[in-house]
Design an enzyme around this catalytic site. Structure first.
Site, PDB file in Angstrom:
ATOM      1  N   LYS A 244      -3.579   3.262  -2.161  1.00  9.29           N
ATOM      2  CA  LYS A 244      -2.908   3.473  -3.450  1.00  9.29           C
ATOM      3  C   LYS A 244      -1.434   3.075  -3.387  1.00  9.29           C
ATOM      4  CE  LYS A 244      -5.612   7.616  -3.951  1.00  9.29           C
ATOM      5  NZ  LYS A 244      -6.130   8.613  -4.826  1.00  9.29           N
ATOM      6  N   ARG A 245      -0.899   3.094  -2.183  1.00  8.14           N
ATOM      7  CA  ARG A 245       0.521   2.807  -2.050  1.00  8.14           C
ATOM      8  C   ARG A 245       0.821   1.312  -1.972  1.00  8.14           C
ATOM      9  NH1 ARG A 245      -0.985   7.136   0.186  1.00  8.14           N
ATOM     10  NH2 ARG A 245      -1.842   5.997   1.935  1.00  8.14           N
TER      11      ARG A 245
END
Ligand code: GLU
Length: 455
Positions: A228-229
């Site tokens: 997600k990062r």
């Protein structure tokens, strides 16, 4: 065969990312392809990590991408509630069945699931303690993507924590049983849980669903799974940037799925028609933002005028482009439509069109230096100002003829007028063709802008 029932079972613990969208999409496509039912189930038992905004983000993102769910929160269905946090009674009921069958025991306050098989103690090097192992038959998972996978569970595991909360494995399996799920399509990171789940299905005397574990999405650069990062991972970012949801869906479906041949860009109806689980690759897919940008651009170029204007206006609103939004709607529409074939993505729209809507647009000093420093730009500008009142402004080619005649009169080429005219009317060296700009700005505005630069 009975009707296919698949589910997307996200946990609202973070932003909605490409990986979640793909799992949802493969389930949705499989349901639509088979005429089955797509269930949305929220796995929100982890009170500490769940949040309402993340929950809403799941709903918004799915809707934006066009994945409507047949059963689930907000739409209902016969197997609800569809939030695990509201299904405590159901888990207790199922737990009682396991207890009655002698498949549970309590230890250290927690409830354990008891495997069948002969028990013996061994020293676990890793955990530095003696553990009880169970001689158990392997679970055979006939995975539709991975093929035949065999795994053996050889240790009992916790199904209810000492605080009374049911563990993921229990909720997940109970819900799949209670909701009549026939196919479990999920990320490969869950493959390691599957033998536990198979044990539970059997203990409940329920049929084991058909499994399809989707390969990972690798990050664009370097090894490892996209998280997600990572840059470009979040769906809401594409929404904010004005990406077309259908382009994103088309791109995402190709992450791990091969429609056959060299097909890439396909309307959703064709994706639904072609999608099937055996077409999903075993090997990991790599995220590629250039491919996504290109897919988006292809879709953008073919948008019908009305829809393009709606999408572009939304971007202008988000960018707070007041002058553009306050302009005459017909003029705004025209400006947007002449920009459509020129931009690479909708997010360029506010900057690309800004100078159409103000007489106070900046003149790029670098472009000015380059254009005015070359030859007789000032003379060209003067000639153009003198000739413009005689131009026919009815269409692009009439303006082009005017420019060509002017150039011929001075023994020059069209190009000798172009850069300086563009600098004058826009302050830049990019934009739609100069004749189009003249036409859209109109004679008065064009003339005023040429005079302004001369001054
Ligand atoms: N809640 C799990 C997740 O978000 C889904 C597990 C499953 O699909 O079985 O990864």
């Amino acid at each position: 065969m009975s009707q296919v029932r698949v589910r997307f079972a996200p946990s609202p613990t973070g932003f909605f990312h490409i990986g979640s969208a793909r799992t949802a999409l493969f389930n949705w496509l499989y349901a639509r392809h088979t005429g089955g039912v797509f269930v949305l189930r929220i796995e929100d038992t982890d009170k500490e990590r769940n949040s309402e905004p993340f929950l809403n983000l799941i709903y918004d993102s799915l809707r934006w991408l066009g994945m409507d769910w047949d059963e689930g929160p907000q739409v209902g269905g016969n197997f609800g509630p569809y939030l695990q946090s509201q299904r405590g009674d159901i888990y207790r009921e199922y737990l009682a069945k396991l207890k009655a069958a002698g498949r549970t025991y309590e230890k250290d306050g927690a409830v354990w699931f008891k495997l069948l098989g002969e028990r013996h103690k061994v020293f676990d090097e890793h955990r530095k303690k003696e553990v009880e192992k169970v001689k158990n038959a392997p679970s055979v998972i006939d995975d539709q993507i991975r093929g035949r996978v065999e795994r053996t569970e050889d240790e009992d595991f916790v199904i209810v924590r000492s605080d009374g909360s049911p563990v993921f494995h229990l909720c997940n399996v109970v819900d799949d049983i209670a909701m009549g799920i026939t196919h479990v399509i999920r990320g490969e990171d869950h493959l390691s849980n599957t033998s536990k789940h198979v044990e539970l299905f059997k203990a409940f005397g329920a049929p084991v669903p058909s499994y399809a574990h989707i390969p990972l999405i690798l990050k664009q650069n370097g090894p490892g799974k996209m998280s997600k990062r990572d840059q470009g991972a979040l769906i809401e970012e594409y929404q904010r940037r004005g990406y077309l949801p259908e382009a994103l869906v088309n791109f995402i479906c190709l992450l791990g799925w091969n429609p056959g041949g060299d097909k890439e860009k396909m309307p959703i109806a064709e994706i639904i028609r072609l999608f099937d689980l055996p077409g999903v690759n075993q090997s990991n897919a790599r995220f590629d933002d250039k491919k996504l940008a290109h897919m988006n651009l292809t879709y953008l170029l073919e948008q019908p005028a009305d829809r393009f204007v709606v999408l572009a206006r939304a971007l202008l609103e988000r960018a707070g482009a007041k002058a553009a939004l306050a302009a005459d709607p017909a003029y705004l529409r025209e400006v947007l439509l002449i920009s459509q074939p020129k931009i690479k993505s909708l997010e360029e729209i506010p900057a690309y069109t800004a100078w159409f809507f103000t007489e106070d647009y900046p003149i790029d000093p670098k472009v000015r230096e380059k254009v005015m420093g070359k030859g007789d730009s000032k003379a060209r500008l003067t000639e153009l100002i003198a000739a413009l009142p005689g131009f026919d402004f009815t269409n692009d080619s009439a303006i082009e003829q005017g420019l060509a005649a002017l150039a011929a009169k001075h023994g020059l080429g069209f190009g000798d007028y172009q850069a300086v005219a563009r600098l004058a009317v826009s302050g830049t060296n990019v934009g739609p063709s100069i004749t189009t700009i003249f036409r859209v700005l109109g004679r008065e505005r064009t003339l005023a802008r040429l005079q302004r630069l001369l001054a």
